[in-house]
Design an enzyme around this catalytic site. Structure first.
Site, PDB file in Angstrom:
ATOM      1  N   ASN A 156     -11.069  -2.388  -5.325  1.00 51.35           N
ATOM      2  CA  ASN A 156     -10.290  -1.424  -6.100  1.00 51.35           C
ATOM      3  C   ASN A 156     -10.948  -1.027  -7.425  1.00 51.35           C
ATOM      4  O   ASN A 156     -10.501  -0.086  -8.093  1.00 51.35           O
ATOM      5  CB  ASN A 156      -8.861  -1.932  -6.348  1.00 51.35           C
ATOM      6  CG  ASN A 156      -7.975  -1.887  -5.114  1.00 51.35           C
ATOM      7  OD1 ASN A 156      -7.085  -2.719  -4.922  1.00 51.35           O
ATOM      8  ND2 ASN A 156      -8.191  -0.894  -4.249  1.00 51.35           N
ATOM      9  N   ASP A 214       0.836  -1.208   0.000  1.00 55.17           N
ATOM     10  CA  ASP A 214       0.000   0.000   0.000  1.00 55.17           C
ATOM     11  C   ASP A 214       0.870   1.256   0.000  1.00 55.17           C
ATOM     12  O   ASP A 214       1.996   1.244   0.510  1.00 55.17           O
ATOM     13  CB  ASP A 214      -0.913  -0.024   1.246  1.00 55.17           C
ATOM     14  CG  ASP A 214      -2.090   0.930   1.103  1.00 55.17           C
ATOM     15  OD1 ASP A 214      -2.356   1.405  -0.016  1.00 55.17           O
ATOM     16  OD2 ASP A 214      -2.747   1.196   2.131  1.00 55.17           O
TER      17      ASP A 214
HETATM   18  C1  IPE Z   1      -5.458  -2.678  -0.117  1.00 50.62           C
HETATM   19  O1  IPE Z   1      -5.117  -1.357  -0.306  1.00 50.62           O
HETATM   20  C2  IPE Z   1      -5.481  -3.392  -1.432  1.00 50.62           C
HETATM   21  C3  IPE Z   1      -4.189  -3.613  -2.046  1.00 50.62           C
HETATM   22  C4  IPE Z   1      -3.027  -3.353  -1.527  1.00 50.62           C
HETATM   23  C5  IPE Z   1      -4.234  -4.212  -3.354  1.00 50.62           C
HETATM   24  P1  IPE Z   1      -6.223  -0.216  -0.477  1.00 50.62           P
HETATM   25  O2  IPE Z   1      -5.493   1.063  -0.587  1.00 50.62           O
HETATM   26  O3  IPE Z   1      -7.151  -0.570  -1.590  1.00 50.62           O
HETATM   27  O4  IPE Z   1      -7.031  -0.323   0.898  1.00 50.62           O
HETATM   28  P2  IPE Z   1      -7.856   0.759   1.698  1.00 50.62           P
HETATM   29  O5  IPE Z   1      -8.841   1.358   0.737  1.00 50.62           O
HETATM   30  O6  IPE Z   1      -6.888   1.783   2.195  1.00 50.62           O
HETATM   31  O7  IPE Z   1      -8.487   0.002   2.805  1.00 50.62           O
HETATM   32  C1  IPE Z   2      -1.191   0.388  -3.935  1.00 54.16           C
HETATM   33  O1  IPE Z   2      -1.297   1.534  -3.191  1.00 54.16           O
HETATM   34  C2  IPE Z   2      -2.261  -0.603  -3.673  1.00 54.16           C
HETATM   35  C3  IPE Z   2      -3.110  -0.895  -4.836  1.00 54.16           C
HETATM   36  C4  IPE Z   2      -4.413  -0.907  -4.738  1.00 54.16           C
HETATM   37  C5  IPE Z   2      -2.520  -1.224  -6.122  1.00 54.16           C
HETATM   38  P1  IPE Z   2      -2.485   2.567  -3.334  1.00 54.16           P
HETATM   39  O2  IPE Z   2      -2.805   2.795  -4.771  1.00 54.16           O
HETATM   40  O3  IPE Z   2      -3.643   2.149  -2.503  1.00 54.16           O
HETATM   41  O4  IPE Z   2      -1.798   3.855  -2.724  1.00 54.16           O
HETATM   42  P2  IPE Z   2      -2.434   4.865  -1.702  1.00 54.16           P
HETATM   43  O5  IPE Z   2      -2.932   4.063  -0.536  1.00 54.16           O
HETATM   44  O6  IPE Z   2      -3.536   5.572  -2.409  1.00 54.16           O
HETATM   45  O7  IPE Z   2      -1.308   5.756  -1.330  1.00 54.16           O
HETATM   46 MG    MG Z   3      -4.064   2.401  -0.554  1.00 55.92          MG
END
Ligand code: IPE
Ligand code: IPE
Ligand code: MG
Length: 247
Positions: free
Chosen positions: A73, A25
């Protein structure tokens, strides 16, 4: 039936070795902090994946499971979703040769039915291409959600009960585990989440029942094999009791 015979009827036991699962993340924030589009962060994140996979044998990680795209997502922009999907395809095409030479078996978990046929074909291809490898097991969760996985497993169990292939009393924890996308994997020993968020976001809900968790503020594009080494050092200091008491 003897114990030996019943063991033969079960899913093959996973090979021993540490299983680390990662909620990668913080890609978006990493890019936005620099005034760049979110996709630049995802691209950087893919490089970190490549480095980590290559470092796993040295780190003592046999199974690496990465959360790359959740069932939630899809709420993101079409541009970001399409960008992520093409990154997955590019990663597979670019890394196939190296995965084979390094003995990496790759699998994709999650519900593929919503993904483009071309990407699904690529997943099938890489799984077949690397199926003989057993030095390391890389599992990537794409359109994966823990609740969705359990729902699909329960539906499959219900179908088998309805057809008479299974009795309700035969449904055990082990049997249900065998219906999950992760049936070939041991439960994760450790789940790491980057970016400072302290939630599970629908990842491995069943499998992580007794996993250790580490939450690090490091954003995924800044995560290095050295970061993982430090996390593993801390993990090894922990005492896992599984509900028992210290002897
Ligand atoms: C969790 O991250 C999913 C992945 C890393 C693929 P998100 O960024 O989607 O999760 P939330 O929305 O902060 O819970
Ligand atoms: C990668 O990080 C996780 C995926 C869903 C691919 P994010 O895209 O959620 O990054 P943040 O949380 O918005 O910084
Ligand atoms: Mg994220």
């Amino acid at each position: 039936m003897s114990l030996d015979q019943s063991a033969q009827n079960q899913t093959p036991q996973p090979l021993p070795g540490l299983h680390v699962a990662v909620i990668m993340d913080g890609n978006g924030r990493w890019a936005q902090n620099r005034g760049w589009p979110r996709l630049v962060g995802h691209r950087k994140g893919a490089e970190r994946v490549r480095e980590l996979v290559n470092a796993c044998p040295d780190l003592g990680i046999r199974y690496l499971t990465l959360y790359a795209f959740s069932t939630e997502n899809w709420k993101r922009s079409t541009e970001e979703i399409m960008g992520l999907m093409s990154l997955f395809a590019r990663y597979i095409k670019r890394e196939a040769g190296r995965m084979n030479s390094e003995g990496v078996r790759m699998r994709v978990i999650g519900d593929r039915s919503r993904l483009a046929p071309k990407l699904r074909a690529l997943f099938d291809w890489i799984e077949t291409e690397t199926e003989a490898n057993d030095r390391m097991f890389l599992t990537v969760a794409i359109n994966y959600g823990g609740r969705d996985e359990i729902r699909r497993a329960v539906q499959a169990v219900a179908r088998d009960v309805a057809s008479g292939a299974l009795t309700p009393d035969a449904v055990s924890d082990t049997l249900l585990s065998g219906y999950l996308d992760t049936s070939a994997l041991p439960d994760p020993d450790l789940v790491v989440r980057t970016s400072g968020e302290t939630r599970v976001s629908n990842f491995l809900l069943w499998q992580a029942a007794y996993s250790e968790y580490v939450f690090t503020p490091v954003l995924w594009p800044d995560f290095s094999p050295e970061t993982m080494r430090l996390i593993l050092d801390a993990y090894r200091q922990r005492e896992r009791r599984f509900g028992g008491v210290t002897p």
